[in-house]
Design a protein around this motif. Structure first.
Motif, mmCIF file in Angstrom:
data_model
loop_
_atom_site.group_PDB
_atom_site.id
_atom_site.type_symbol
_atom_site.label_atom_id
_atom_site.label_comp_id
_atom_site.label_asym_id
_atom_site.label_seq_id
_atom_site.Cartn_x
_atom_site.Cartn_y
_atom_site.Cartn_z
ATOM 1 N N ARG A 275 22.117 18.641 -2.480
ATOM 2 C CA ARG A 275 23.325 17.843 -2.720
ATOM 3 C C ARG A 275 23.570 16.883 -1.575
ATOM 4 N NH1 ARG A 275 28.981 18.553 -1.777
ATOM 5 N NH2 ARG A 275 28.569 20.498 -0.667
ATOM 6 N N TRP A 276 23.735 15.613 -1.915
ATOM 7 C CA TRP A 276 24.125 14.592 -0.938
ATOM 8 C C TRP A 276 25.537 14.130 -1.298
ATOM 9 C CZ3 TRP A 276 19.171 11.030 -0.650
ATOM 10 C CH2 TRP A 276 18.153 11.740 0.008
ATOM 11 N N PRO A 277 26.565 14.669 -0.650
ATOM 12 C CA PRO A 277 27.948 14.383 -1.056
ATOM 13 C C PRO A 277 28.317 12.906 -1.041
ATOM 14 C CG PRO A 277 27.861 16.265 0.432
ATOM 15 C CD PRO A 277 26.494 15.652 0.434
ATOM 16 N N PHE A 278 27.694 12.116 -0.182
ATOM 17 C CA PHE A 278 28.060 10.698 -0.092
ATOM 18 C C PHE A 278 27.733 9.923 -1.351
ATOM 19 C CE2 PHE A 278 23.776 11.101 1.690
ATOM 20 C CZ PHE A 278 23.080 10.151 0.973
ATOM 21 N N ARG A 279 26.897 10.500 -2.227
ATOM 22 C CA ARG A 279 26.585 9.810 -3.479
ATOM 23 C C ARG A 279 27.811 9.676 -4.386
ATOM 24 N NH1 ARG A 279 21.061 10.352 -5.131
ATOM 25 N NH2 ARG A 279 19.795 9.181 -3.614
ATOM 26 N N ASP B 97 24.253 4.460 -7.640
ATOM 27 C CA ASP B 97 24.053 4.638 -9.069
ATOM 28 C C ASP B 97 23.668 6.079 -9.414
ATOM 29 O OD1 ASP B 97 24.560 1.953 -9.547
ATOM 30 O OD2 ASP B 97 22.462 1.385 -9.296
ATOM 31 N N ARG B 98 23.052 6.782 -8.474
ATOM 32 C CA ARG B 98 22.590 8.145 -8.734
ATOM 33 C C ARG B 98 23.640 9.171 -8.352
ATOM 34 N NH1 ARG B 98 16.298 8.085 -6.542
ATOM 35 N NH2 ARG B 98 15.527 6.457 -7.958
ATOM 36 N N SER B 99 23.533 10.348 -8.968
ATOM 37 C CA SER B 99 24.489 11.419 -8.692
ATOM 38 C C SER B 99 24.144 12.114 -7.379
ATOM 39 C CB SER B 99 24.481 12.439 -9.827
ATOM 40 O OG SER B 99 23.305 13.228 -9.772
ATOM 41 N N GLU B 100 25.059 12.938 -6.904
ATOM 42 C CA GLU B 100 24.853 13.619 -5.630
ATOM 43 C C GLU B 100 23.751 14.680 -5.697
ATOM 44 O OE1 GLU B 100 28.018 16.223 -4.297
ATOM 45 O OE2 GLU B 100 28.846 16.284 -6.309
ATOM 46 N N THR B 101 23.343 15.070 -6.882
ATOM 47 C CA THR B 101 22.260 16.056 -7.008
ATOM 48 C C THR B 101 20.925 15.415 -7.389
ATOM 49 O OG1 THR B 101 22.923 16.485 -9.305
ATOM 50 C CG2 THR B 101 23.839 17.926 -7.593
#
Length: 207
Positions: free
Chosen positions: A133-137, A71-75
């Motif tokens: 940044r978590w790209p998997f999001r 549900d959350r964005s990568e940032t």
């Protein structure tokens, strides 16, 4: 994983789940095996799923405490320490993240996941891009999960902030051949907080 531990970092910050799955494909091709079982924790569970969806060599997979989408964005990620004054500070940071883990496990993990830096400090062994940044999001891999015609083990930490109970239930309901196991008295870091319990669950599944 690229960008983690002793693996190379991507000069272009190419850290998508698909990129990691391509890396895994290269490893499996190099091994020259006909079939593999894939176990992935957290982001690794998504890599296992992506790899299995695009490969006919996978016999079964285990996804440990990770949903197919977010549900959350990568940032929109928590603030995590990257630099530590000394080994004790690194150990304390891991203790806060995994309060139920054995002290020896925490000490080993803190030592293996940091490296010396300037001024006698220690830094985490991962690319600094993961601090913001978590790209998997960005992933939405529900269709891949539904399309798998092989055994899938979903492991959830009972107190997980990452994989809600209802989402874990949905994963099992929508996959063709899925089983759910919950690890009690445990947060997200199952391999560190409950390694023996996780090993027993995986041994039963892979047997």
């Amino acid at each position: 994983f690229r960008g983690y531990g002793e693996s190379q970092w991507s000069p272009t910050q190419e850290y998508s789940t698909t990129s990691h799955a391509c890396d895994l494909s290269g490893v499996v091709a190099t091994l020259g095996v006909d079939e593999v079982d894939v176990v992935g924790f957290s982001w690794g569970g998504l890599v296992a799923l992506a790899f299995a969806a695009g490969c006919d060599r996978v016999r079964r997979i285990a996804m440990i405490d990770v949903p197919p989408s977010f549900d959350r964005s990568e940032t929109d990620i928590p603030v995590l320490a990257y630099t530590f004054a000394d080994a004790d500070a690194a150990l304390e940071a891991e203790r806060r993240l995994s309060p139920r883990a054995a002290e020896a496990t925490l000490a080993a993990y803190a030592a293996l996941s940091t490296r010396p830096s300037e001024g006698g400090q220690l830094v985490k062994k991962h690319d600094e891009t993961f601090l913001c940044r978590w790209p998997f999001r960005r992933d939405d891999r529900w269709d891949e999960l539904r399309g798998l015609d092989l055994p899938v083990l979903v492991v959830r930490a009972e107190e997980s902030p990452v994989l809600p109970a209802d989402v874990a239930g949905r994963m099992v309901a929508e996959a063709r051949k899925a089983t759910l196991v919950q690890i009690p008295d445990c947060g997200h870091m199952i391999p560190i907080e409950r390694p023996a319990d996780l090993a027993a669950v995986l041994q039963a599944f892979l047997a």
